[in-house]
Design a protein around this motif. Structure first.
Motif, PDB file in Angstrom:
ATOM      1  N   ASP A 251       0.868  -1.177   0.000  1.00 53.84           N
ATOM      2  CA  ASP A 251       0.000   0.000   0.000  1.00 53.84           C
ATOM      3  C   ASP A 251       0.913   1.238   0.000  1.00 53.84           C
ATOM      4  O   ASP A 251       1.633   1.475   0.963  1.00 53.84           O
ATOM      5  CB  ASP A 251      -0.860  -0.071   1.267  1.00 53.84           C
ATOM      6  CG  ASP A 251      -1.860   1.063   1.409  1.00 53.84           C
ATOM      7  OD1 ASP A 251      -1.932   1.913   0.517  1.00 53.84           O
ATOM      8  OD2 ASP A 251      -2.560   1.079   2.448  1.00 53.84           O
ATOM      9  N   ILE A 252       0.895   1.990  -1.081  1.00 55.82           N
ATOM     10  CA  ILE A 252       1.860   3.084  -1.263  1.00 55.82           C
ATOM     11  C   ILE A 252       1.311   4.415  -0.762  1.00 55.82           C
ATOM     12  O   ILE A 252       0.186   4.803  -1.070  1.00 55.82           O
ATOM     13  CB  ILE A 252       2.248   3.216  -2.757  1.00 55.82           C
ATOM     14  CG1 ILE A 252       2.962   1.950  -3.233  1.00 55.82           C
ATOM     15  CG2 ILE A 252       3.108   4.458  -2.990  1.00 55.82           C
ATOM     16  CD1 ILE A 252       4.263   1.625  -2.533  1.00 55.82           C
ATOM     17  N   SER A 253       2.149   5.128   0.005  1.00 57.08           N
ATOM     18  CA  SER A 253       1.824   6.485   0.428  1.00 57.08           C
ATOM     19  C   SER A 253       3.133   7.265   0.569  1.00 57.08           C
ATOM     20  O   SER A 253       4.180   6.820   0.097  1.00 57.08           O
ATOM     21  CB  SER A 253       1.042   6.458   1.745  1.00 57.08           C
ATOM     22  OG  SER A 253       0.461   7.724   2.003  1.00 57.08           O
ATOM     23  N   ALA A 271       1.233   8.072  -7.952  1.00 55.58           N
ATOM     24  CA  ALA A 271       1.320   7.091  -9.044  1.00 55.58           C
ATOM     25  C   ALA A 271       2.749   6.782  -9.490  1.00 55.58           C
ATOM     26  O   ALA A 271       3.056   5.614  -9.772  1.00 55.58           O
ATOM     27  CB  ALA A 271       0.474   7.540 -10.234  1.00 55.58           C
ATOM     28  N   PRO A 272       3.664   7.776  -9.571  1.00 57.61           N
ATOM     29  CA  PRO A 272       5.034   7.410  -9.948  1.00 57.61           C
ATOM     30  C   PRO A 272       5.673   6.418  -8.963  1.00 57.61           C
ATOM     31  O   PRO A 272       6.454   5.555  -9.363  1.00 57.61           O
ATOM     32  CB  PRO A 272       5.771   8.757  -9.934  1.00 57.61           C
ATOM     33  CG  PRO A 272       4.703   9.776 -10.186  1.00 57.61           C
ATOM     34  CD  PRO A 272       3.487   9.238  -9.484  1.00 57.61           C
ATOM     35  N   LEU A 273       5.303   6.522  -7.688  1.00 57.89           N
ATOM     36  CA  LEU A 273       5.847   5.611  -6.675  1.00 57.89           C
ATOM     37  C   LEU A 273       5.205   4.227  -6.790  1.00 57.89           C
ATOM     38  O   LEU A 273       5.897   3.210  -6.746  1.00 57.89           O
ATOM     39  CB  LEU A 273       5.620   6.177  -5.274  1.00 57.89           C
ATOM     40  CG  LEU A 273       6.252   7.527  -4.959  1.00 57.89           C
ATOM     41  CD1 LEU A 273       5.872   7.974  -3.552  1.00 57.89           C
ATOM     42  CD2 LEU A 273       7.761   7.470  -5.108  1.00 57.89           C
ATOM     43  N   SER A 274       3.876   4.192  -6.919  1.00 55.95           N
ATOM     44  CA  SER A 274       3.205   2.886  -7.020  1.00 55.95           C
ATOM     45  C   SER A 274       3.638   2.158  -8.293  1.00 55.95           C
ATOM     46  O   SER A 274       3.841   0.936  -8.282  1.00 55.95           O
ATOM     47  CB  SER A 274       1.686   3.037  -6.976  1.00 55.95           C
ATOM     48  OG  SER A 274       1.208   3.814  -8.048  1.00 55.95           O
ATOM     49  N   ALA A 275       3.814   2.910  -9.387  1.00 56.32           N
ATOM     50  CA  ALA A 275       4.241   2.296 -10.652  1.00 56.32           C
ATOM     51  C   ALA A 275       5.654   1.730 -10.516  1.00 56.32           C
ATOM     52  O   ALA A 275       5.945   0.630 -11.017  1.00 56.32           O
ATOM     53  CB  ALA A 275       4.178   3.318 -11.782  1.00 56.32           C
ATOM     54  N   VAL A 281       7.559  -6.055  -8.136  1.00 59.46           N
ATOM     55  CA  VAL A 281       6.910  -7.064  -7.297  1.00 59.46           C
ATOM     56  C   VAL A 281       5.782  -7.744  -8.057  1.00 59.46           C
ATOM     57  O   VAL A 281       5.252  -7.197  -9.030  1.00 59.46           O
ATOM     58  CB  VAL A 281       6.355  -6.459  -5.979  1.00 59.46           C
ATOM     59  CG1 VAL A 281       7.481  -5.871  -5.137  1.00 59.46           C
ATOM     60  CG2 VAL A 281       5.263  -5.430  -6.239  1.00 59.46           C
ATOM     61  N   ASP A 282       5.397  -8.929  -7.588  1.00 58.93           N
ATOM     62  CA  ASP A 282       4.316  -9.682  -8.237  1.00 58.93           C
ATOM     63  C   ASP A 282       3.098  -9.793  -7.334  1.00 58.93           C
ATOM     64  O   ASP A 282       2.295 -10.722  -7.472  1.00 58.93           O
ATOM     65  CB  ASP A 282       4.803 -11.062  -8.671  1.00 58.93           C
ATOM     66  CG  ASP A 282       5.336 -11.884  -7.504  1.00 58.93           C
ATOM     67  OD1 ASP A 282       5.333 -11.371  -6.360  1.00 58.93           O
ATOM     68  OD2 ASP A 282       5.752 -13.037  -7.728  1.00 58.93           O
ATOM     69  N   VAL A 283       2.969  -8.844  -6.396  1.00 58.76           N
ATOM     70  CA  VAL A 283       1.772  -8.793  -5.550  1.00 58.76           C
ATOM     71  C   VAL A 283       1.033  -7.494  -5.866  1.00 58.76           C
ATOM     72  O   VAL A 283       1.619  -6.557  -6.415  1.00 58.76           O
ATOM     73  CB  VAL A 283       2.129  -8.856  -4.045  1.00 58.76           C
ATOM     74  CG1 VAL A 283       2.875 -10.142  -3.722  1.00 58.76           C
ATOM     75  CG2 VAL A 283       2.909  -7.630  -3.600  1.00 58.76           C
ATOM     76  N   PRO A 284      -0.253  -7.413  -5.520  1.00 57.46           N
ATOM     77  CA  PRO A 284      -1.008  -6.189  -5.803  1.00 57.46           C
ATOM     78  C   PRO A 284      -0.446  -4.970  -5.068  1.00 57.46           C
ATOM     79  O   PRO A 284       0.048  -5.074  -3.940  1.00 57.46           O
ATOM     80  CB  PRO A 284      -2.423  -6.513  -5.321  1.00 57.46           C
ATOM     81  CG  PRO A 284      -2.500  -8.003  -5.340  1.00 57.46           C
ATOM     82  CD  PRO A 284      -1.136  -8.480  -4.986  1.00 57.46           C
ATOM     83  N   GLY A 304      -1.829   1.027 -15.672  1.00 58.43           N
ATOM     84  CA  GLY A 304      -0.951   0.102 -14.955  1.00 58.43           C
ATOM     85  C   GLY A 304      -0.199   0.720 -13.790  1.00 58.43           C
ATOM     86  O   GLY A 304       0.826   0.199 -13.355  1.00 58.43           O
ATOM     87  N   LYS A 305      -0.728   1.827 -13.257  1.00 56.84           N
ATOM     88  CA  LYS A 305      -0.048   2.499 -12.145  1.00 56.84           C
ATOM     89  C   LYS A 305      -0.212   1.739 -10.826  1.00 56.84           C
ATOM     90  O   LYS A 305       0.565   1.926  -9.895  1.00 56.84           O
ATOM     91  CB  LYS A 305      -0.583   3.925 -11.959  1.00 56.84           C
ATOM     92  CG  LYS A 305      -0.463   4.809 -13.188  1.00 56.84           C
ATOM     93  CD  LYS A 305       0.982   5.054 -13.566  1.00 56.84           C
ATOM     94  CE  LYS A 305       1.084   6.065 -14.703  1.00 56.84           C
ATOM     95  NZ  LYS A 305       2.472   6.213 -15.182  1.00 56.84           N
ATOM     96  N   ALA A 306      -1.271   0.923 -10.727  1.00 57.10           N
ATOM     97  CA  ALA A 306      -1.552   0.177  -9.503  1.00 57.10           C
ATOM     98  C   ALA A 306      -2.572  -0.904  -9.813  1.00 57.10           C
ATOM     99  O   ALA A 306      -3.104  -0.982 -10.932  1.00 57.10           O
ATOM    100  CB  ALA A 306      -2.093   1.117  -8.422  1.00 57.10           C
ATOM    101  N   ASP A 307      -2.829  -1.758  -8.819  1.00 60.34           N
ATOM    102  CA  ASP A 307      -3.820  -2.829  -8.953  1.00 60.34           C
ATOM    103  C   ASP A 307      -5.095  -2.531  -8.183  1.00 60.34           C
ATOM    104  O   ASP A 307      -6.156  -3.069  -8.493  1.00 60.34           O
ATOM    105  CB  ASP A 307      -3.226  -4.135  -8.428  1.00 60.34           C
ATOM    106  CG  ASP A 307      -1.934  -4.484  -9.120  1.00 60.34           C
ATOM    107  OD1 ASP A 307      -1.993  -4.909 -10.288  1.00 60.34           O
ATOM    108  OD2 ASP A 307      -0.858  -4.290  -8.519  1.00 60.34           O
ATOM    109  N   LEU A 308      -4.970  -1.699  -7.150  1.00 63.06           N
ATOM    110  CA  LEU A 308      -6.111  -1.324  -6.310  1.00 63.06           C
ATOM    111  C   LEU A 308      -6.070   0.175  -6.088  1.00 63.06           C
ATOM    112  O   LEU A 308      -4.980   0.762  -5.981  1.00 63.06           O
ATOM    113  CB  LEU A 308      -6.038  -2.046  -4.958  1.00 63.06           C
ATOM    114  CG  LEU A 308      -6.207  -3.569  -4.995  1.00 63.06           C
ATOM    115  CD1 LEU A 308      -5.631  -4.209  -3.744  1.00 63.06           C
ATOM    116  CD2 LEU A 308      -7.684  -3.939  -5.159  1.00 63.06           C
TER     117      LEU A 308
END
Length: 330
Positions: A251-253, A271-275, A281-284, A304-308
């Motif tokens: 979970d990115i913040s 988004a630049p961090l989550s991307a 990684v291969d997890v959400p 494709g910046k994140a999964d959730l």
């Protein structure tokens, strides 16, 4: 087909959409940290209809020394479990999965709240709070690690669907991760791998407490946006290690910037961090930050910046936000 309405599975956690409610402090708990009627009503209202696939409960202190503020939720003692069970039951009955976030404030704590001198990785000034903490000894670090494990056990006993370890917003674990506050010269300092040693010990303690199948998430303050602070490259290294250790969702913040990005206020400003983390990684990966409409959420997922996608402040203002967003996509 809407991206936001696609289901997702992370280990044993099955989510019916990509829309989640991220943790946001309410200061609605009882003074001693027990679940209050106000907390129950708040989460009953926010989870009504099950429009969020997942609701992550606000940060909750694992021991008195780590209490961040008055009326913060507690996971520090067994007597809170019954109230937490009631909270989990309400959210799950409304149709959402429920995860509890566990935290220690470290040097972001105040002695007038905790009754003890704030602690941290190093005796350096907290960039957000200003105080200089007591520098923890290795035995003291181990006590905090054990407290994270005990707190996670309570979360599982209360019937939650997973537990999230808080390492963002300049709190305790984030203080170890950031070179701004971690000047240690022992095994808990130095390069990124040294600075996340405590994280890996916490993950191991939590895993030992909850078993192999119970989902562990981590909220990572993936950049400090300050000279000499953490960067996306540091977070890529850290995220890889967290996944190897058994974390199921990242979970990115922000780090010492808090839940804001001083360089952007665009929807999905992390988004630049989550991307960057998603690349390695291969997890959400969860993205939050300034997302106030379904179209922006759809776009960030499509890119494709994140999964959730986490939507917080908009939901705090309008409890019907998620319902309106989901219905607009059908």
């Amino acid at each position: 087909m809407s991206q936001l309405l696609n289901p997702l599975q992370a280990g044993s956690l099955v989510l019916n959409s990509r829309l989640i409610m991220p943790p946001m402090a309410t200061s609605k708990a009882e003074p001693d940290g027990r679940v209050s009627p106000a907390i129950l009503e708040y989460y009953r209202e926010k989870s009504a209809g099950g429009y969020f696939s997942l609701i992550i409960i606000e940060h909750s202190f694992i021991q008195q020394a780590g209490k961040a503020s008055g009326n913060q939720l507690s996971v520090a003692e067994d007597h809170v479990i019954d109230g937490l069970k009631e909270l989990a039951d309400i959210i799950r009955a409304n149709g959402s999965k429920a995860v509890m976030q566990i935290n220690h404030a470290g040097s972001a704590a105040a002695q007038e709240v905790t009754g003890t001198v704030p602690v941290g990785p190093s005796a350096v000034k907290n960039p957000r709070k200003g105080g200089v903490p007591h520098e923890l000894t290795v035995p003291e670090i181990r006590e905090v690690v054990a407290a994270f494990g005990a707190a996670a056990h309570r979360v599982k006993q209360a019937g939650f669907d997973g537990v999230e370890i808080h390492s963002a917003h300049g709190y305790f674990l984030n203080q170890f991760f950031s070179p701004l506050t971690n000047r240690r010269t022992d095994e808990y300092g130095g390069d990124v791998l040294g600075r996340i040693r405590i994280h890996l010990e916490v993950i191991a303690a939590v895993r030992a407490a909850v078993g192999e199948e119970f989902p562990i998430l981590i909220r990572l303050g993936a950049a400090d946006y300050t000279d000499g602070g953490t960067t996306a490259a540091d977070s890529q290294i850290a995220a890889r290690e967290f996944v190897k250790a058994g974390v199921r969702i990242i979970d990115i913040s922000g780090g010492f910037s808090g839940y804001n990005n001083p360089e952007s206020n665009e929807p999905g400003y992390f988004a630049p961090l989550s991307a960057a983390v998603k690349e390695v990684v291969d997890v959400p990966v969860i993205l939050t930050g300034g997302i106030t409409d379904a179209a922006a959420a759809e776009r960030l997922l499509a890119q494709g910046k994140a999964d959730l996608i986490g939507v917080g402040r908009a939901v705090m203002k309008d409890s019907q936000w998620a319902q309106k967003a989901i219905e607009s996509l059908k």
